[in-house]
Design a protein around this motif. Structure first.
Motif, PDB file in Angstrom:
ATOM      1  N   LEU A  20       0.825  -1.200   0.000  1.00 45.16           N
ATOM      2  CA  LEU A  20       0.000   0.000   0.000  1.00 45.16           C
ATOM      3  C   LEU A  20       0.865   1.259   0.000  1.00 45.16           C
ATOM      4  O   LEU A  20       0.604   2.213  -0.737  1.00 45.16           O
ATOM      5  N   ILE A  21       1.942   1.246   0.775  1.00 50.68           N
ATOM      6  CA  ILE A  21       2.859   2.389   0.816  1.00 50.68           C
ATOM      7  C   ILE A  21       3.571   2.551  -0.518  1.00 50.68           C
ATOM      8  O   ILE A  21       3.700   3.662  -1.044  1.00 50.68           O
ATOM      9  N   ILE A  22       4.019   1.464  -1.108  1.00 46.32           N
ATOM     10  CA  ILE A  22       4.697   1.522  -2.407  1.00 46.32           C
ATOM     11  C   ILE A  22       3.758   2.076  -3.469  1.00 46.32           C
ATOM     12  O   ILE A  22       4.139   2.930  -4.277  1.00 46.32           O
ATOM     13  N   SER A  27       2.160   6.498  -7.038  1.00 47.32           N
ATOM     14  CA  SER A  27       1.129   7.370  -7.582  1.00 47.32           C
ATOM     15  C   SER A  27       1.483   8.839  -7.361  1.00 47.32           C
ATOM     16  O   SER A  27       1.213   9.680  -8.216  1.00 47.32           O
ATOM     17  N   ILE A  28       2.114   9.164  -6.242  1.00 47.09           N
ATOM     18  CA  ILE A  28       2.540  10.547  -6.000  1.00 47.09           C
ATOM     19  C   ILE A  28       3.632  10.942  -6.983  1.00 47.09           C
ATOM     20  O   ILE A  28       3.590  12.025  -7.574  1.00 47.09           O
ATOM     21  N   VAL A  29       4.615  10.067  -7.201  1.00 48.80           N
ATOM     22  CA  VAL A  29       5.700  10.366  -8.130  1.00 48.80           C
ATOM     23  C   VAL A  29       5.155  10.550  -9.543  1.00 48.80           C
ATOM     24  O   VAL A  29       5.528  11.497 -10.254  1.00 48.80           O
ATOM     25  N   VAL A  32       3.175  13.893  -9.717  1.00 47.47           N
ATOM     26  CA  VAL A  32       4.055  15.060  -9.739  1.00 47.47           C
ATOM     27  C   VAL A  32       4.716  15.182 -11.109  1.00 47.47           C
ATOM     28  O   VAL A  32       4.825  16.269 -11.667  1.00 47.47           O
ATOM     29  N   GLY A  33       5.150  14.069 -11.667  1.00 46.51           N
ATOM     30  CA  GLY A  33       5.767  14.100 -12.995  1.00 46.51           C
ATOM     31  C   GLY A  33       4.801  14.575 -14.059  1.00 46.51           C
ATOM     32  O   GLY A  33       5.145  15.379 -14.920  1.00 46.51           O
ATOM     33  N   ALA A  34       3.557  14.103 -14.015  1.00 42.33           N
ATOM     34  CA  ALA A  34       2.557  14.534 -14.991  1.00 42.33           C
ATOM     35  C   ALA A  34       2.230  16.008 -14.806  1.00 42.33           C
ATOM     36  O   ALA A  34       2.062  16.747 -15.776  1.00 42.33           O
ATOM     37  N   GLY A  35       2.157  16.455 -13.561  1.00 44.96           N
ATOM     38  CA  GLY A  35       1.895  17.873 -13.306  1.00 44.96           C
ATOM     39  C   GLY A  35       3.021  18.744 -13.824  1.00 44.96           C
ATOM     40  O   GLY A  35       2.793  19.785 -14.433  1.00 44.96           O
TER      41      GLY A  35
END
Length: 196
Positions: A20-22, A27-29, A32-35
């Motif tokens: 779950l942490i991975i 998903s955050i990485v 952020v990359g897409a943003g």
């Protein structure tokens, strides 16, 4: 005595919190990359480097302007004439006095498009023009209608479909009529477009 849940965690077959942490970190990485990609793609262009440089004394500017012109002429380039044309294109248009702008309707334009040739367009609208210009409004309206007919006969029906197509049509008509009227026609306003 160990419970059944403890034996599953030791064997590695249990759910656990690590996957779950991975997944959350990934998903955050990715987000952020897409943003960042979106910001870089849609960011306004940076100001030219010349604007960031401090102003030089007038004498230095004159010498600096002469050197590139001389180099361009020596290299067979256009020299100062080419530079003047480039700076004219980059400058924004001069502001227009609102009291000098007027509206007049244009005669309805009815013509066929280039492809498919059996499709006809009827365009209704008007123009905004400068009253201080040399041509009269009725002459401008008639000439604009003729220019619109000539342009529409060169386009495909797919070129004017949707919002983007209408915007391109509006922009093209504005460019054509401004250039052919020496800037007296400011805008072509489309009030109706019917496809038959």
């Amino acid at each position: 005595m160990a419970s059944k849940g403890d034996s599953k965690d030791k064997d590695g077959k249990g759910g656990g919190i690590m996957p779950l942490i991975i997944a959350a970190v990934l998903s955050i990485v990715i987000g952020v990359g897409a943003g960042y990609g979106t910001i870089v793609t849609f960011a306004p262009p940076k100001a030219p480097e010349a604007a960031a440089k401090p102003a030089a004394p007038p004498a230095a500017d004159a010498k600096a302007a002469e050197a590139p012109a001389a180099d361009a002429k020596a290299a067979g380039g256009h020299g100062a004439e080419g530079d003047a044309a480039a700076t004219e294109e980059e400058q924004p248009p001069e502001p227009v006095d609102p009291a000098d702008v007027a509206y007049t309707p244009i005669p309805p334009v009815i013509t066929n498009v280039a492809e498919p040739p059996t499709v006809w367009l009827r365009l209704e609208g008007g123009i905004t023009y400068l009253k201080s210009g040399e041509k009269k409004p009725d002459v401008l309206a008639g000439e604009t209608a003729q220019q619109i007919v000539q342009y529409i006969r060169t386009i495909k029906l797919s070129d004017v479909e949707g919002h983007d197509g209408m915007q391109f049509l509006q922009d093209d008509l504005n460019d054509i009529t401004r250039s052919l009227s020496n800037g007296q026609v400011q805008n072509v306003l489309i009030s109706g477009l019917i496809v038959e």
